[in-house]
Design a protein around this motif. Structure first.
Motif, mmCIF file in Angstrom:
data_model
loop_
_atom_site.group_PDB
_atom_site.id
_atom_site.type_symbol
_atom_site.label_atom_id
_atom_site.label_comp_id
_atom_site.label_asym_id
_atom_site.label_seq_id
_atom_site.Cartn_x
_atom_site.Cartn_y
_atom_site.Cartn_z
ATOM 1 N N CYS A 292 -3.162 -10.528 -0.190
ATOM 2 C CA CYS A 292 -1.837 -9.840 -0.424
ATOM 3 C C CYS A 292 -1.397 -8.592 0.677
ATOM 4 O O CYS A 292 -2.456 -8.388 0.954
ATOM 5 N N ALA A 293 -0.173 -8.827 0.914
ATOM 6 C CA ALA A 293 0.078 -7.589 1.779
ATOM 7 C C ALA A 293 1.327 -7.035 1.480
ATOM 8 O O ALA A 293 2.234 -7.619 0.870
ATOM 9 N N ALA A 294 1.750 -5.838 2.066
ATOM 10 C CA ALA A 294 2.680 -4.988 1.661
ATOM 11 C C ALA A 294 3.495 -4.765 2.980
ATOM 12 O O ALA A 294 2.894 -4.286 4.251
ATOM 13 N N TYR B 189 0.225 -3.351 5.504
ATOM 14 C CA TYR B 189 -1.323 -3.102 4.694
ATOM 15 C C TYR B 189 -1.691 -4.492 3.980
ATOM 16 O O TYR B 189 -0.947 -5.401 3.662
ATOM 17 N N TRP B 190 -2.928 -4.648 4.137
ATOM 18 C CA TRP B 190 -3.629 -5.944 3.619
ATOM 19 C C TRP B 190 -4.654 -5.589 2.196
ATOM 20 O O TRP B 190 -5.070 -4.465 2.306
ATOM 21 N N GLY B 191 -4.843 -6.458 1.537
ATOM 22 C CA GLY B 191 -5.776 -6.334 0.420
ATOM 23 C C GLY B 191 -7.084 -7.009 1.195
ATOM 24 O O GLY B 191 -7.091 -7.561 2.494
ATOM 25 N N GLY C 213 3.853 -9.770 0.203
ATOM 26 C CA GLY C 213 3.629 -11.165 0.627
ATOM 27 C C GLY C 213 2.228 -11.615 0.355
ATOM 28 O O GLY C 213 1.568 -10.755 0.108
ATOM 29 N N TRP C 214 1.978 -12.974 0.161
ATOM 30 C CA TRP C 214 0.916 -13.757 0.161
ATOM 31 C C TRP C 214 0.422 -14.316 1.453
ATOM 32 O O TRP C 214 1.406 -15.108 2.049
ATOM 33 N N PHE C 215 -0.620 -14.247 1.934
ATOM 34 C CA PHE C 215 -0.999 -14.969 3.183
ATOM 35 C C PHE C 215 -2.390 -15.808 2.806
ATOM 36 O O PHE C 215 -2.880 -15.535 1.882
#
Length: 120
Positions: A96-98, A109-111, A35-37
């Protein structure tokens, strides 16, 4: 565990385009929905888009539908966010996130984020 690094942010004029990339390391990207936030100054982090593990299921926030496209290349361990027709209200740090699920549910998880600034 997966590590995520975003890139591709920058300064762009309203109406312009940017493509963000999210490179995964550690565990391969194909095990995660992605995902994108984004988070604008003084605002809460908000969902932008998501994509399932295989790429067949995508979802978008109403504010970006028709302008943004999320995609993935599992062979390159990379997720993309193509952003077109950018507006000043798209200015934010993009993350970005997983998610360990098959389809998107919630981030595990986050970038670290990449700044996008749209000049009007």
């Amino acid at each position: 565990q997966v590590q995520l690094v975003e890139s591709g942010g920058g300064l762009v004029q309203a109406g312009g385009s940017l493509r963000l990339s999210c490179l995964a390391s550690g565990r391969t990207l194909r095990f995660y929905a992605m995902g994108w936030f984004r988070q604008a100054p003084g605002k809460e982090r908000e969902f932008v888009a998501s994509i399932s593990r295989g790429g067949g299921d995508t979802s978008y926030a109403d504010s970006v539908k028709g302008r943004f496209t999320i995609s993935r290349d599992n062979a390159k361990n990379t997720v993309y966010l193509q952003m077109n027709s950018l507006k000043s209200e798209d200015t934010a740090v993009y993350y970005c996130a997983a998610d360990q699920g098959v389809i998107w549910s919630a981030p595990d998880y986050w970038g670290q984020g990449t700044q996008v600034t749209v000049a009007s």
